[in-house]
Write a protein that holds these residues in place. Structure first.
Motif, PDB file in Angstrom:
ATOM      1  N   SER A 340       0.811  -1.217  -0.062  1.00  0.00           N
ATOM      2  CA  SER A 340      -0.011  -0.025   0.021  1.00  0.00           C
ATOM      3  C   SER A 340       0.904   1.208  -0.153  1.00  0.00           C
ATOM      4  O   SER A 340       0.628   2.330   0.069  1.00  0.00           O
ATOM      5  N   GLN A 341       2.149   1.024  -0.175  1.00  0.00           N
ATOM      6  CA  GLN A 341       3.197   2.118  -0.025  1.00  0.00           C
ATOM      7  C   GLN A 341       4.207   2.155  -1.009  1.00  0.00           C
ATOM      8  O   GLN A 341       4.804   0.794  -1.152  1.00  0.00           O
ATOM      9  N   GLN A 386       4.750  -1.534  13.403  1.00  0.00           N
ATOM     10  CA  GLN A 386       3.622  -2.116  12.793  1.00  0.00           C
ATOM     11  C   GLN A 386       3.055  -1.440  11.462  1.00  0.00           C
ATOM     12  O   GLN A 386       2.413  -2.047  10.805  1.00  0.00           O
ATOM     13  N   PHE A 387       2.999  -0.047  11.713  1.00  0.00           N
ATOM     14  CA  PHE A 387       2.783   0.726  10.313  1.00  0.00           C
ATOM     15  C   PHE A 387       3.604   0.200   9.184  1.00  0.00           C
ATOM     16  O   PHE A 387       3.239  -0.081   7.953  1.00  0.00           O
ATOM     17  N   GLN A 389       4.876  -2.615   8.684  1.00  0.00           N
ATOM     18  CA  GLN A 389       4.493  -4.122   8.434  1.00  0.00           C
ATOM     19  C   GLN A 389       3.225  -4.085   7.700  1.00  0.00           C
ATOM     20  O   GLN A 389       2.968  -4.919   6.420  1.00  0.00           O
ATOM     21  N   LYS A 390       2.229  -3.306   8.078  1.00  0.00           N
ATOM     22  CA  LYS A 390       0.988  -3.154   7.471  1.00  0.00           C
ATOM     23  C   LYS A 390       1.089  -2.693   5.975  1.00  0.00           C
ATOM     24  O   LYS A 390       0.151  -3.091   5.169  1.00  0.00           O
ATOM     25  N   ALA A 391       1.971  -1.588   5.805  1.00  0.00           N
ATOM     26  CA  ALA A 391       2.093  -1.031   4.626  1.00  0.00           C
ATOM     27  C   ALA A 391       2.955  -2.047   3.755  1.00  0.00           C
ATOM     28  O   ALA A 391       3.102  -1.736   2.395  1.00  0.00           O
ATOM     29  N   GLY A 392       3.431  -3.211   4.057  1.00  0.00           N
ATOM     30  CA  GLY A 392       4.386  -3.753   3.375  1.00  0.00           C
ATOM     31  C   GLY A 392       5.805  -3.270   2.968  1.00  0.00           C
ATOM     32  O   GLY A 392       6.242  -3.257   1.852  1.00  0.00           O
ATOM     33  N   ILE A 393       6.253  -2.375   3.818  1.00  0.00           N
ATOM     34  CA  ILE A 393       7.360  -1.779   3.509  1.00  0.00           C
ATOM     35  C   ILE A 393       8.502  -2.518   3.825  1.00  0.00           C
ATOM     36  O   ILE A 393       8.586  -2.947   5.023  1.00  0.00           O
ATOM     37  N   PRO A 394       9.479  -3.304   3.077  1.00  0.00           N
ATOM     38  CA  PRO A 394      10.512  -4.109   3.643  1.00  0.00           C
ATOM     39  C   PRO A 394      11.320  -3.929   4.550  1.00  0.00           C
ATOM     40  O   PRO A 394      11.999  -4.635   4.975  1.00  0.00           O
TER      41      PRO A 394
END
Length: 441
Positions: A340-341, A386-387, A389-394
RNA sequence: GUGGGUGUAGCUCAGUUGGUUAGAGCGCCGGCUUGUGGUGCCGGAGGUCGAGGGUUCGAGCCCCUCCUCUCACCCCA
């Protein structure tokens, strides 16, 4: 006031838009890779430019109104008529003319699944060459686009206007019942042979024995394209128009095969696609997994249309890809990445005092071409991780007091769950390697 | 455009023959955990029941109108 989007229109929220953008970039890259430059035209045209081009039904779907200068205007309905206008208006354009255009079009239809009133079309057209090479180029591009979008299960079903003409003659029809007959032929797959016989029988002047011959030909046209073509030649070869169409398709197949794109191309004499303005090759693309979804990419040769404003006949062939429909399809087939990012790295804001150090690191990462976001306020590490992880930032980098004084940072790999204290140069190298591996795929 | 469904929390949906203060799961926020995510436990916020009108002592539920989405036909990307 009711806060809502107009019927048949839709918002693409950032997460979706990021995914749609990735698709659009892939499409654009394929077009340019085949030597097509972009064209942009206005959303609004004078109504008279658009009127009389889409038939009575199409015309009713135009968004038409008077602008503040009392001009009679309409939102474009497709990208082909604007192309024709551009060619007539700009005498400096030379043939052959290639262009692609990715832009929204508007049709005031009743919305349904995979069907919107505002949607993005991706068109490529080649104007000025009525050759097998031009025909084949379209199929090659179409096939490349689908593959670039990560779709392998698709069929481009190909037919030729000349075949359709011959089938009509075989059924005993002159121009009178042709459109109705072809419409039913197009639906043969869906309704079956019995319903086809039944409904076709109502067309005046139809020859019942001829209909049986047509059915026999069409139903036998499955499997290997070469064989289908051979069978069509055996059955229709005495018809001059059909014979030349078959010869043309044979040449097209040669070129498509030479390009390594033959796998998904299938000759199918039941594809009627449209009506009036197609004059040669026609094709539609269906997804193996979602056959009921409708055609996601289609087009054909229309030698009369592009020259309509200039008065001269300009041969042209094109493809139109419905990216919004394809987007819905890809979503249903679960082929979307969940990111999402756009960022590759989250820089944790450890405390307000350390914000300058964090900003400095973020700026250096960005200068190295690594997309980086800084968490916008001081917050618990747990929350910031958490942010990410949820946004899929590696990746996450942390610069705390200790790291700052040592001139290092903590680099955390979110997927592996591993972490190391290293210098920024090392971090750039590690992240850069992972990122280029991802984009290289 | 024609015909049929549908609409209850951010999302997916329960909600009895019409009967007090409308529920669940997921998500969200906070805590257990003052330098570390995914699991667990505890707590919290969030609804003019699509909108408006009507019937009724009383409507999320019944009736009418409009809107949305959706299925079929039509057509298409």
């Amino acid at each position: 006031m009711k806060v809502q989007c107009l019927k048949g229109f839709r918002d693409y929220l950032p997460e979706e838009m990021l995914q749609k953008d990735r698709m659009l970039r892939a499409v654009q890259q394929v077009f340019e890779c085949h030597g097509y430059p972009p064209l942009m035209t206005p959303a609004l045209e004078y109504s008279e430019i658009l009127l009389g081009k889409y038939g009575e039904e199409g015309e009713m779907l135009l968004y038409r109104f008077r602008d503040n200068g009392d001009r009679d205007v309409a939102l474009r309905y497709d990208l082909t008529v604007p192309l024709a206008r551009v060619l007539a208006e700009h005498g400096e354009i030379t043939m052959p003319f290639r262009r692609y255009q990715i832009a929204p079009v508007w049709r005031a239809e009743k919305p349904a699944r995979g069907r919107f009133r505002e949607f993005m079309q991706c068109d490529v057209d080649l104007v000025g060459a009525d050759t097998a090479a031009a025909d084949a180029e379209m199929l090659v591009i179409g096939s490349a686009v689908m593959k670039a979008l990560g779709i392998s299960g698709f069929r481009i079903r190909i037919n030729h206007r000349g075949i359709l003409g011959a089938l009509c003659r075989l059924a005993g029809l002159s121009s009178a019942g042709e459109v109705e007959f072809l419409r039913l032929l197009d639906k043969l797959d869906k309704i079956g042979a019995d319903a086809f016989r039944d409904q076709v029988g109502k067309i005046s002047g139809i020859d019942e024995a001829g209909v049986e011959s047509v059915l026999k030909i069409v139903l036998a046209s499955t499997g290997d394209s070469r064989q289908v073509l051979q069978r069509l030649e055996d059955a229709l070869g005495s018809d001059a128009e059909a014979a030349s169409s078959i010869e043309r398709m044979r040449k097209v197949l040669d070129l498509v095969e030479a390009s390594g794109a033959a796998q998904q191309c299938h000759i199918d004499p039941s594809i009627a696609r449209g009506l009036s303005y197609y004059t040669g090759l026609v094709y539609e693309t269906y997804l193996d997994e979602l056959p009921g979804f409708g055609s996601v990419m289609s087009g054909g040769r229309y030698d009369g249309l592009v020259g309509m404003f200039s008065g001269k006949d300009l041969p042209a062939i094109g493809i139109s890809l419905g990216i919004d429909r394809l987007f819905s399809a890809i979503k249903e087939m679960d082929l979307l990445e969940d990111r999402s990012q756009p960022a590759e790295v989250l820089a944790v804001q450890f405390s307000e005092d350390l914000a300058p150090a964090t900003f400095e690191v973020a700026a250096r990462l960005r200068r190295a071409g690594i997309a980086t976001v800084v968490y916008p306020r001081e917050a618990k590490m747990k929350k910031q991780l958490q942010f990410a992880q949820k946004a899929g930032i590696p990746f996450v980098v942390v610069i705390g007091e200790d790291e700052k004084s040592r001139g290092t940072l903590q680099l955390r790999d979110m997927e592996k769950g591993s972490q190391q204290e290293i210098t920024i140069e090392e971090a750039i190298r590690i992240i850069g390697a992972v990122v280029s591996e991802e984009t290289g795929q």
